[in-house]
Write an enzyme that holds these catalytic residues in place. Structure first.
Site, short mmCIF file in Angstrom:
data_model
loop_
_atom_site.label_atom_id
_atom_site.label_comp_id
_atom_site.label_asym_id
_atom_site.label_seq_id
_atom_site.Cartn_x
_atom_site.Cartn_y
_atom_site.Cartn_z
N GLU A 63 1.04 -1.22 -0.02
CA GLU A 63 -0.09 0.02 -0.19
C GLU A 63 0.80 1.09 0.05
OE1 GLU A 63 -2.61 -3.34 1.10
OE2 GLU A 63 -0.65 -2.74 1.76
N HIS A 92 -10.65 -5.38 10.09
CA HIS A 92 -11.36 -5.17 8.87
C HIS A 92 -12.61 -4.34 9.19
CE1 HIS A 92 -8.52 -8.35 7.43
NE2 HIS A 92 -9.02 -8.00 6.22
#
Length: 408
Positions: free
Chosen positions: A144, A213
């Protein structure tokens, strides 16, 4: 696109302490707990209704009047079925907006993990890779910080990248690039560089996705100078905000909720672009201003049905723009109702609600007849167990109780 921004330092730790517990004294005569969880509800329709509801163990979801007939139109989208246009799910609306902008401007490109031939984890980019090719829809390694930096560098050279984080929690790995590069380069370059980049992806508490998450990162990014933040809640505003974010010369973070992707709504056939800094009046009212965004919009509208049948007339505003706040719309509502309830899925400490409370108090304190109440998620990692997960998020019965207290 070869330009890669190198790290400039450690990511700034965002810490904010904001306590709202002083409101308890004002309501000393009505101590009904706002932490009681009455049921489990998942929303998949844009009219404020539910696809199905599950009572939590020991809960009593029937306390809500879910099929009540309100005296006013509950949402702006309620009459869209009578309008011309086409029906889309929210993730399809995002894709349509993205595709229209890629057709309009060849500088628009997409990058992220599995965004290409796989079509994205939630299919927002499905079908774009065969149409535009691998250079405009770029599958990246699982890194990322690298592909976010690459996107920022691409924006500096004149492209308009849309960076997908797959899950917003993963973008914490790119916090340095988003903070020190994305938010500051326009300033630190003396205006020589613009950073027209969109950072988007799913977040929020899903259905047993676990703590890593289920993060709500609005509070993490709100303190970064130079960043705009918006949160979509309907297919209509998802498409309009996507198009507006891509056209903006500022870096924009677009927050999508994982439980709203399958929400369906009829949207216009003609092109439209929304204002990135404008809130949406969902339901006009007189007695109390309820400010919310993203998934909590539907919990609020569910509670509104019960409130109307109890004789209350709530005004519901989807703030949409998380940074900056639309204080014009919010302020006009506060001047009319004189009472404010904030409902968010973000964390209580240092969350969007805390910042919004401070802004309203600073600008509209003289118009308030009662302290602001803010209903937020609890400051704990989101549990995996479904029943415990449900306890950490604001539920409609709490909203009803809070409005009753505010209007006493």
């Amino acid at each position: 696109m070869a330009a890669i921004i190198q790290g400039i330092g450690a990511a700034t730790a965002l810490t904010s302490a904001s306590s709202l517990d002083t409101k308890k004294a004002f309501f000393s005569n009505s101590r009904r707990s706002l932490s009681e969880r009455k049921g489990r509800t998942f929303v998949v329709r844009s009219d404020g209704g539910l696809s199905y509801g599950l009572n939590g163990r020991g809960g009593r979801a029937e306390q809500l009047i879910t099929n009540a007939v309100a005296t006013k139109e509950d949402t702006a989208a309620a009459s869209t079925s009578l309008k011309p246009g086409h029906e889309l799910l929210l993730f399809e609306a995002l894709r349509e907006g993205l595709e229209e902008e890629m057709d309009r401007d060849p500088a628009v490109c997409v990058m992220g993990e599995d965004v290409g031939h796989y079509g994205g984890s939630y299919k927002v980019t499905k079908g774009l890779a065969p149409k535009y090719g691998d250079l405009r829809v770029l599958d990246t390694p699982i890194a990322e910080n690298s592909f976010t930096g690459m996107g920022i560098g691409a924006a500096m050279t004149g492209l308009r990248p849309v960076i997908e984080g797959m899950n917003m929690g993963f973008l914490l790995l790119a916090f340095n690039q988003i903070s020190n590069n994305c938010g500051m380069l326009h300033y630190t370059s003396g205006g020589q560089f613009k950073i027209p980049v969109v950072i988007r992806g799913p977040g929020g508490v899903g259905r047993q996705l676990g703590a890593e998450h289920s993060q709500r990162l609005e509070s993490y990014f709100q303190s970064i100078p130079g960043i705009q933040m918006v949160a979509c809640s309907t297919p209509y505003n998802a498409k309009g905000l996507m198009k507006a974010a891509i056209r903006s010369d500022n870096p924009v973070i677009l927050f999508e909720h994982v439980l709203l992707y399958n929400l369906k709504e009829r949207i216009p056939d003609e092109e439209y672009v929304l204002n990135l800094e404008e809130a949406e009046m969902v339901r006009p009212g007189e007695h109390v201003t309820i400010l919310t965004y993203s998934r909590m919009r539907y919990h609020v509208m569910q509670a509104a049905k019960t409130l109307v049948n109890k004789g209350y007339d709530p005004e519901v505003i989807d703030i949409r723009s998380l940074k900056p706040f639309d204080l014009h719309t919010i302020g006009n509502s506060v001047k009319k109702t004189h009472r404010v309830l904030i409902v968010e899925e973000c964390m209580r400490t240092g969350g969007i609600g805390a910042s919004l409370t401070a802004a309203i108090t600073e600008n509209f304190h003289d118009y308030l007849d009662a302290p602001i109440i803010c209903l937020s998620s609890q400051d704990v990692p989101t549990p995996y167990a479904g029943t415990l997960e449900n306890w950490t998020v604001v539920q409609p019965p709490q909203i009803v109780t809070a409005v009753e207290q505010l209007c006493q």
